[in-house]
Scaffold this motif. Sequence first.
Motif, PDB file in Angstrom:
ATOM      1  N   THR A 135       0.934  -1.318   0.155  1.00 53.68           N
ATOM      2  CA  THR A 135       0.003   0.045  -0.032  1.00 53.68           C
ATOM      3  C   THR A 135       0.802   1.162   0.041  1.00 53.68           C
ATOM      4  O   THR A 135       0.744   1.981  -0.673  1.00 53.68           O
ATOM      5  CB  THR A 135      -0.952   0.119   1.015  1.00 53.68           C
ATOM      6  OG1 THR A 135      -1.908  -1.238   1.224  1.00 53.68           O
ATOM      7  CG2 THR A 135      -1.762   1.223   1.275  1.00 53.68           C
ATOM      8  N   ASP A 151      -4.555  -2.363   0.576  1.00 46.13           N
ATOM      9  CA  ASP A 151      -4.389  -3.155  -0.715  1.00 46.13           C
ATOM     10  C   ASP A 151      -5.324  -4.457  -0.620  1.00 46.13           C
ATOM     11  O   ASP A 151      -5.417  -5.359  -1.524  1.00 46.13           O
ATOM     12  CB  ASP A 151      -2.977  -3.370  -1.310  1.00 46.13           C
ATOM     13  CG  ASP A 151      -2.287  -4.624  -0.083  1.00 46.13           C
ATOM     14  OD1 ASP A 151      -2.207  -4.273   0.983  1.00 46.13           O
ATOM     15  OD2 ASP A 151      -1.817  -5.596  -0.657  1.00 46.13           O
ATOM     16  N   SER A 152      -5.682  -4.711   0.633  1.00 44.01           N
ATOM     17  CA  SER A 152      -6.303  -6.244   1.204  1.00 44.01           C
ATOM     18  C   SER A 152      -7.783  -5.901   1.126  1.00 44.01           C
ATOM     19  O   SER A 152      -8.048  -5.370   2.078  1.00 44.01           O
ATOM     20  CB  SER A 152      -5.695  -6.783   2.005  1.00 44.01           C
ATOM     21  OG  SER A 152      -6.553  -7.899   2.385  1.00 44.01           O
ATOM     22  N   LEU A 153      -8.564  -6.462   0.141  1.00 49.13           N
ATOM     23  CA  LEU A 153     -10.015  -6.167   0.392  1.00 49.13           C
ATOM     24  C   LEU A 153     -10.602  -6.947   1.541  1.00 49.13           C
ATOM     25  O   LEU A 153     -11.357  -6.260   2.496  1.00 49.13           O
ATOM     26  CB  LEU A 153     -10.684  -6.787  -0.739  1.00 49.13           C
ATOM     27  CG  LEU A 153     -12.315  -6.671  -1.072  1.00 49.13           C
ATOM     28  CD1 LEU A 153     -12.556  -5.304  -1.116  1.00 49.13           C
ATOM     29  CD2 LEU A 153     -12.946  -7.282  -2.049  1.00 49.13           C
ATOM     30  N   ASP A 200      -8.142  -5.120   4.982  1.00 43.33           N
ATOM     31  CA  ASP A 200      -8.236  -3.754   5.218  1.00 43.33           C
ATOM     32  C   ASP A 200      -9.406  -3.173   4.889  1.00 43.33           C
ATOM     33  O   ASP A 200      -9.904  -2.498   5.769  1.00 43.33           O
ATOM     34  CB  ASP A 200      -7.253  -3.285   4.178  1.00 43.33           C
ATOM     35  CG  ASP A 200      -5.687  -3.719   4.302  1.00 43.33           C
ATOM     36  OD1 ASP A 200      -5.222  -3.855   5.471  1.00 43.33           O
ATOM     37  OD2 ASP A 200      -5.029  -3.831   3.295  1.00 43.33           O
ATOM     38  N   ILE A 201     -10.078  -3.374   3.831  1.00 42.14           N
ATOM     39  CA  ILE A 201     -11.340  -2.834   3.518  1.00 42.14           C
ATOM     40  C   ILE A 201     -12.594  -3.273   4.367  1.00 42.14           C
ATOM     41  O   ILE A 201     -13.107  -2.722   4.992  1.00 42.14           O
ATOM     42  CB  ILE A 201     -11.490  -2.976   2.006  1.00 42.14           C
ATOM     43  CG1 ILE A 201     -10.074  -2.357   1.321  1.00 42.14           C
ATOM     44  CG2 ILE A 201     -12.589  -2.173   1.385  1.00 42.14           C
ATOM     45  CD1 ILE A 201      -9.858  -1.040   1.818  1.00 42.14           C
ATOM     46  N   TRP A 204      -9.996   1.212  -1.451  1.00 43.12           N
ATOM     47  CA  TRP A 204      -9.036  -0.036  -1.743  1.00 43.12           C
ATOM     48  C   TRP A 204      -8.224   0.705  -2.702  1.00 43.12           C
ATOM     49  O   TRP A 204      -8.470   1.135  -3.746  1.00 43.12           O
ATOM     50  CB  TRP A 204     -10.169  -1.117  -2.617  1.00 43.12           C
ATOM     51  CG  TRP A 204      -9.335  -2.539  -2.717  1.00 43.12           C
ATOM     52  CD1 TRP A 204      -8.130  -2.881  -2.070  1.00 43.12           C
ATOM     53  CD2 TRP A 204      -9.945  -3.376  -3.610  1.00 43.12           C
ATOM     54  NE1 TRP A 204      -7.913  -4.227  -2.486  1.00 43.12           N
ATOM     55  CE2 TRP A 204      -8.851  -4.398  -3.552  1.00 43.12           C
ATOM     56  CE3 TRP A 204     -10.925  -3.532  -4.362  1.00 43.12           C
ATOM     57  CZ2 TRP A 204      -9.209  -5.850  -4.037  1.00 43.12           C
ATOM     58  CZ3 TRP A 204     -11.312  -4.535  -5.018  1.00 43.12           C
ATOM     59  CH2 TRP A 204     -10.243  -5.914  -4.882  1.00 43.12           C
ATOM     60  N   TYR A 205      -6.807   0.197  -2.540  1.00 44.66           N
ATOM     61  CA  TYR A 205      -5.771   0.522  -3.524  1.00 44.66           C
ATOM     62  C   TYR A 205      -5.536  -0.584  -4.278  1.00 44.66           C
ATOM     63  O   TYR A 205      -5.110  -1.906  -3.948  1.00 44.66           O
ATOM     64  CB  TYR A 205      -4.429   0.924  -2.582  1.00 44.66           C
ATOM     65  CG  TYR A 205      -3.132   1.074  -3.550  1.00 44.66           C
ATOM     66  CD1 TYR A 205      -3.195   2.130  -4.481  1.00 44.66           C
ATOM     67  CD2 TYR A 205      -1.926   0.524  -3.291  1.00 44.66           C
ATOM     68  CE1 TYR A 205      -2.280   2.399  -5.326  1.00 44.66           C
ATOM     69  CE2 TYR A 205      -0.878   0.752  -3.842  1.00 44.66           C
ATOM     70  CZ  TYR A 205      -0.904   1.555  -4.897  1.00 44.66           C
ATOM     71  OH  TYR A 205       0.423   1.944  -5.678  1.00 44.66           O
ATOM     72  N   ALA A 206      -6.121  -0.632  -5.597  1.00 52.49           N
ATOM     73  CA  ALA A 206      -6.200  -1.789  -6.414  1.00 52.49           C
ATOM     74  C   ALA A 206      -6.061  -1.409  -7.823  1.00 52.49           C
ATOM     75  O   ALA A 206      -6.081  -0.134  -8.328  1.00 52.49           O
ATOM     76  CB  ALA A 206      -7.583  -2.706  -6.188  1.00 52.49           C
ATOM     77  N   LYS A 259     -10.397  -3.723 -10.692  1.00 53.15           N
ATOM     78  CA  LYS A 259     -11.049  -4.519  -9.502  1.00 53.15           C
ATOM     79  C   LYS A 259     -11.822  -3.508  -8.861  1.00 53.15           C
ATOM     80  O   LYS A 259     -12.561  -3.793  -7.822  1.00 53.15           O
ATOM     81  CB  LYS A 259      -9.633  -4.889  -8.585  1.00 53.15           C
ATOM     82  CG  LYS A 259      -8.924  -6.067  -8.890  1.00 53.15           C
ATOM     83  CD  LYS A 259      -7.856  -6.493  -7.673  1.00 53.15           C
ATOM     84  CE  LYS A 259      -7.135  -7.543  -8.152  1.00 53.15           C
ATOM     85  NZ  LYS A 259      -6.088  -7.805  -6.976  1.00 53.15           N
ATOM     86  N   HIS A 279     -15.240  -2.768  -5.308  1.00 52.66           N
ATOM     87  CA  HIS A 279     -15.593  -1.608  -4.147  1.00 52.66           C
ATOM     88  C   HIS A 279     -14.667  -0.488  -4.418  1.00 52.66           C
ATOM     89  O   HIS A 279     -13.768  -0.325  -5.281  1.00 52.66           O
ATOM     90  CB  HIS A 279     -14.666  -2.314  -2.912  1.00 52.66           C
ATOM     91  CG  HIS A 279     -14.616  -1.780  -1.532  1.00 52.66           C
ATOM     92  ND1 HIS A 279     -14.118  -0.383  -1.341  1.00 52.66           N
ATOM     93  CD2 HIS A 279     -15.721  -1.773  -0.549  1.00 52.66           C
ATOM     94  CE1 HIS A 279     -14.623   0.065  -0.184  1.00 52.66           C
ATOM     95  NE2 HIS A 279     -15.454  -0.773   0.197  1.00 52.66           N
ATOM     96  N   GLY A 286     -12.278   2.728  -4.738  1.00 56.03           N
ATOM     97  CA  GLY A 286     -10.760   3.058  -4.247  1.00 56.03           C
ATOM     98  C   GLY A 286     -10.232   3.912  -5.251  1.00 56.03           C
ATOM     99  O   GLY A 286     -10.764   4.445  -5.712  1.00 56.03           O
TER     100      GLY A 286
END
Length: 227
Positions: A12, A181-183, A186-187, A199-201, A205, A209, A211
Amino acid sequence: MIKAVFFDIDDTLFTFEKAHAYAMPSVCRYAWEQLGIDPEAFAFAYDDQYRRMADEIGPQAAIHNRMIRFLRILKENKKPLSFAPVLNDLYWNAVLAAGGPEPGAPECIRSLYQKGYILGVASNMTLDWQMRKLETIGVLPYFHCIITSEEAGTEKPDKRFFDLCIRYAGCRPSECLMVGDSLKLDILGAENAGMHALWYAQPDKLTVHPGFSHYSQLEDRIASLDR
Ligand SMILES: [Mg+2]
Protein backbone atom coordinates in the motif's frame (compact mmCIF):
# COMPACT_ATOMS: atom_id res chain seq x y z
CA MET A 1 -16.28 14.39 7.34
CA ILE A 2 -13.03 12.41 7.20
CA LYS A 3 -10.57 13.58 9.86
CA ALA A 4 -8.19 10.61 10.15
CA VAL A 5 -6.67 8.45 7.42
CA PHE A 6 -5.07 5.09 8.22
CA PHE A 7 -2.75 3.29 5.81
CA ASP A 8 -1.71 -0.33 5.51
CA ILE A 9 2.05 -0.55 4.77
CA ASP A 10 2.90 -3.57 2.64
CA ASP A 11 1.95 -3.11 -1.01
CA THR A 12 0.00 0.00 0.00
CA LEU A 13 2.82 2.39 0.94
CA PHE A 14 5.87 0.13 0.52
CA THR A 15 6.55 -2.17 -2.47
CA PHE A 16 6.89 -5.29 -0.33
CA GLU A 17 6.08 -8.00 -2.87
CA LYS A 18 8.84 -6.82 -5.23
CA ALA A 19 11.29 -6.38 -2.37
CA HIS A 20 10.55 -9.87 -1.02
CA ALA A 21 11.05 -11.38 -4.48
CA TYR A 22 14.48 -9.76 -4.55
CA ALA A 23 15.45 -10.69 -0.98
CA MET A 24 14.50 -14.38 -0.89
CA PRO A 25 16.98 -15.66 -3.51
CA SER A 26 19.91 -14.14 -1.61
CA VAL A 27 18.71 -15.71 1.66
CA CYS A 28 18.24 -19.08 -0.07
CA ARG A 29 21.70 -18.82 -1.63
CA TYR A 30 23.23 -18.10 1.78
CA ALA A 31 21.39 -21.08 3.32
CA TRP A 32 22.79 -23.31 0.57
CA GLU A 33 26.37 -22.02 0.67
CA GLN A 34 26.74 -21.75 4.45
CA LEU A 35 24.35 -24.42 5.73
CA GLY A 36 23.93 -26.89 2.88
CA ILE A 37 20.13 -26.51 2.83
CA ASP A 38 18.70 -26.96 -0.66
CA PRO A 39 17.52 -23.51 -1.88
CA GLU A 40 14.14 -24.76 -3.10
CA ALA A 41 13.55 -26.64 0.15
CA PHE A 42 14.50 -23.51 2.10
CA ALA A 43 12.08 -21.34 0.11
CA PHE A 44 9.30 -23.90 0.64
CA ALA A 45 10.07 -24.13 4.38
CA TYR A 46 9.91 -20.33 4.68
CA ASP A 47 6.32 -20.26 3.37
CA ASP A 48 5.37 -23.48 5.15
CA GLN A 49 6.51 -22.18 8.54
CA TYR A 50 4.22 -19.16 8.11
CA ARG A 51 1.22 -21.41 7.47
CA ARG A 52 2.10 -23.74 10.34
CA MET A 53 2.68 -20.92 12.82
CA ALA A 54 -0.65 -19.36 11.82
CA ASP A 55 -2.34 -22.71 12.53
CA GLU A 56 -0.50 -23.23 15.80
CA ILE A 57 -0.71 -19.79 17.42
CA GLY A 58 -3.46 -18.03 15.48
CA PRO A 59 -3.72 -14.48 14.14
CA GLN A 60 -1.03 -12.53 15.97
CA ALA A 61 2.09 -10.61 14.99
CA ALA A 62 4.54 -13.40 15.89
CA ILE A 63 3.51 -15.31 12.75
CA HIS A 64 5.26 -12.57 10.73
CA ASN A 65 8.47 -12.62 12.80
CA ARG A 66 11.13 -13.91 10.41
CA MET A 67 13.60 -14.61 13.21
CA ILE A 68 11.18 -17.19 14.67
CA ARG A 69 10.59 -18.62 11.21
CA PHE A 70 14.34 -18.99 10.55
CA LEU A 71 14.89 -20.49 14.03
CA ARG A 72 12.30 -23.18 13.33
CA ILE A 73 13.81 -23.98 9.91
CA LEU A 74 17.29 -24.28 11.44
CA LYS A 75 16.01 -26.49 14.25
CA GLU A 76 14.17 -28.82 11.89
CA ASN A 77 17.25 -29.09 9.67
CA LYS A 78 19.52 -29.69 12.70
CA LYS A 79 21.61 -26.59 11.92
CA PRO A 80 23.13 -24.12 14.42
CA LEU A 81 20.44 -21.77 15.75
CA SER A 82 23.06 -18.99 15.83
CA PHE A 83 22.40 -18.48 12.10
CA ALA A 84 18.88 -17.16 12.76
CA PRO A 85 19.90 -13.51 13.34
CA VAL A 86 22.24 -13.69 10.32
CA LEU A 87 19.43 -14.88 8.05
CA ASN A 88 17.03 -12.35 9.60
CA ASP A 89 19.36 -9.40 8.97
CA LEU A 90 20.21 -10.64 5.49
CA TYR A 91 16.50 -10.87 4.60
CA TRP A 92 15.40 -7.53 6.02
CA ASN A 93 18.38 -5.54 4.80
CA ALA A 94 17.72 -6.89 1.29
CA VAL A 95 14.01 -6.01 1.58
CA LEU A 96 14.80 -2.45 2.68
CA ALA A 97 17.41 -2.07 -0.07
CA ALA A 98 15.10 -3.34 -2.82
CA GLY A 99 11.80 -1.84 -1.65
CA GLY A 100 10.54 1.66 -2.14
CA PRO A 101 7.40 3.74 -2.02
CA GLU A 102 4.33 2.91 -4.08
CA PRO A 103 4.24 5.57 -6.84
CA GLY A 104 3.11 8.94 -5.50
CA ALA A 105 2.55 7.70 -1.93
CA PRO A 106 5.07 9.96 -0.11
CA GLU A 107 3.84 13.06 -1.96
CA CYS A 108 0.23 12.20 -1.07
CA ILE A 109 1.10 11.56 2.59
CA ARG A 110 2.87 14.94 2.83
CA SER A 111 -0.05 16.72 1.20
CA LEU A 112 -2.62 15.12 3.53
CA TYR A 113 -0.43 15.99 6.51
CA GLN A 114 -0.20 19.62 5.41
CA LYS A 115 -3.99 19.74 5.05
CA GLY A 116 -4.33 18.75 8.70
CA TYR A 117 -5.49 15.14 8.47
CA ILE A 118 -4.58 12.86 11.37
CA LEU A 119 -2.49 10.15 9.71
CA GLY A 120 -2.05 6.64 11.04
CA VAL A 121 -0.58 3.30 10.09
CA ALA A 122 -2.51 0.04 10.55
CA SER A 123 -0.35 -2.99 9.81
CA ASN A 124 -0.37 -6.73 10.50
CA MET A 125 3.29 -7.05 11.48
CA THR A 126 5.88 -6.55 14.15
CA LEU A 127 6.71 -2.90 14.77
CA ASP A 128 10.48 -2.75 14.33
CA TRP A 129 10.78 -3.49 10.60
CA GLN A 130 7.60 -1.58 9.79
CA MET A 131 9.13 1.55 11.34
CA ARG A 132 12.19 1.07 9.15
CA LYS A 133 10.07 0.67 6.02
CA LEU A 134 8.33 3.96 6.79
CA GLU A 135 11.70 5.59 7.43
CA THR A 136 13.13 4.18 4.18
CA ILE A 137 10.38 5.76 2.09
CA GLY A 138 10.60 9.05 4.00
CA VAL A 139 7.11 9.19 5.50
CA LEU A 140 7.73 8.36 9.16
CA PRO A 141 7.57 11.97 10.47
CA TYR A 142 4.02 12.48 9.18
CA PHE A 143 2.26 9.80 11.23
CA HIS A 144 0.36 10.57 14.42
CA CYS A 145 0.13 6.88 15.35
CA ILE A 146 1.56 3.57 14.13
CA ILE A 147 -0.54 0.57 15.09
CA THR A 148 0.67 -2.95 14.43
CA SER A 149 -0.85 -6.28 15.32
CA GLU A 150 2.05 -6.64 17.75
CA GLU A 151 0.55 -3.87 19.88
CA ALA A 152 -3.10 -4.69 19.15
CA GLY A 153 -2.62 -8.35 20.13
CA THR A 154 -4.81 -9.32 17.21
CA GLU A 155 -4.73 -8.90 13.44
CA LYS A 156 -6.78 -7.18 10.78
CA PRO A 157 -9.62 -7.82 9.93
CA ASP A 158 -10.46 -8.26 13.64
CA LYS A 159 -12.73 -5.41 14.74
CA ARG A 160 -10.63 -4.95 17.90
CA PHE A 161 -7.66 -3.94 15.74
CA PHE A 162 -9.65 -1.15 14.09
CA ASP A 163 -11.26 -0.13 17.38
CA LEU A 164 -7.73 0.58 18.63
CA CYS A 165 -7.00 2.69 15.51
CA ILE A 166 -10.17 4.72 16.10
CA ARG A 167 -9.26 5.24 19.75
CA TYR A 168 -5.75 6.43 18.84
CA ALA A 169 -7.15 8.85 16.26
CA GLY A 170 -9.56 10.28 18.84
CA CYS A 171 -12.34 10.52 16.24
CA ARG A 172 -15.67 8.86 15.62
CA PRO A 173 -15.48 5.71 13.43
CA SER A 174 -17.34 7.54 10.65
CA GLU A 175 -14.59 10.21 10.65
CA CYS A 176 -11.89 7.58 10.02
CA LEU A 177 -10.80 6.19 6.66
CA MET A 178 -8.74 3.04 6.01
CA VAL A 179 -6.61 2.73 2.87
CA GLY A 180 -5.16 -0.65 1.90
CA ASP A 181 -4.50 -3.23 -0.79
CA SER A 182 -6.31 -6.15 0.87
CA LEU A 183 -10.06 -6.26 0.34
CA LYS A 184 -10.53 -8.76 3.16
CA LEU A 185 -8.06 -7.45 5.76
CA ASP A 186 -8.09 -3.69 5.20
CA ILE A 187 -11.33 -2.78 3.47
CA LEU A 188 -13.97 -5.14 4.83
CA GLY A 189 -12.27 -5.17 8.24
CA ALA A 190 -12.38 -1.37 8.57
CA GLU A 191 -15.96 -1.14 7.31
CA ASN A 192 -17.01 -3.75 9.86
CA ALA A 193 -15.67 -1.38 12.55
CA GLY A 194 -17.70 1.53 11.13
CA MET A 195 -14.83 3.22 9.27
CA HIS A 196 -14.80 4.27 5.64
CA ALA A 197 -12.42 2.37 3.38
CA LEU A 198 -10.79 2.94 0.00
CA TRP A 199 -9.15 0.05 -1.84
CA TYR A 200 -5.72 0.54 -3.43
CA ALA A 201 -6.07 -1.76 -6.43
CA GLN A 202 -5.80 -2.06 -10.20
CA PRO A 203 -8.62 -0.19 -12.02
CA ASP A 204 -10.38 -3.40 -13.16
CA LYS A 205 -10.84 -4.48 -9.53
CA LEU A 206 -12.47 -1.23 -8.46
CA THR A 207 -15.85 -2.35 -9.78
CA VAL A 208 -16.03 -4.52 -6.64
CA HIS A 209 -15.34 -1.72 -4.13
CA PRO A 210 -14.55 2.02 -4.39
CA GLY A 211 -10.90 2.95 -4.29
CA PHE A 212 -8.02 4.27 -6.35
CA SER A 213 -5.20 2.90 -8.47
CA HIS A 214 -2.75 5.81 -8.21
CA TYR A 215 -2.05 8.07 -5.25
CA SER A 216 -2.73 11.15 -7.39
CA GLN A 217 -6.44 10.11 -7.13
CA LEU A 218 -6.67 9.64 -3.37
CA GLU A 219 -7.44 13.22 -2.31
CA ASP A 220 -10.34 13.40 -4.78
CA ARG A 221 -11.69 10.09 -3.46
CA ILE A 222 -11.53 11.40 0.11
CA ALA A 223 -13.33 14.58 -0.97
CA SER A 224 -16.08 12.47 -2.58
CA LEU A 225 -16.64 10.67 0.76
CA ASP A 226 -17.22 14.06 2.38
CA ARG A 227 -19.84 15.09 -0.18
MG1 LIG B 1 -0.93 -4.93 2.38
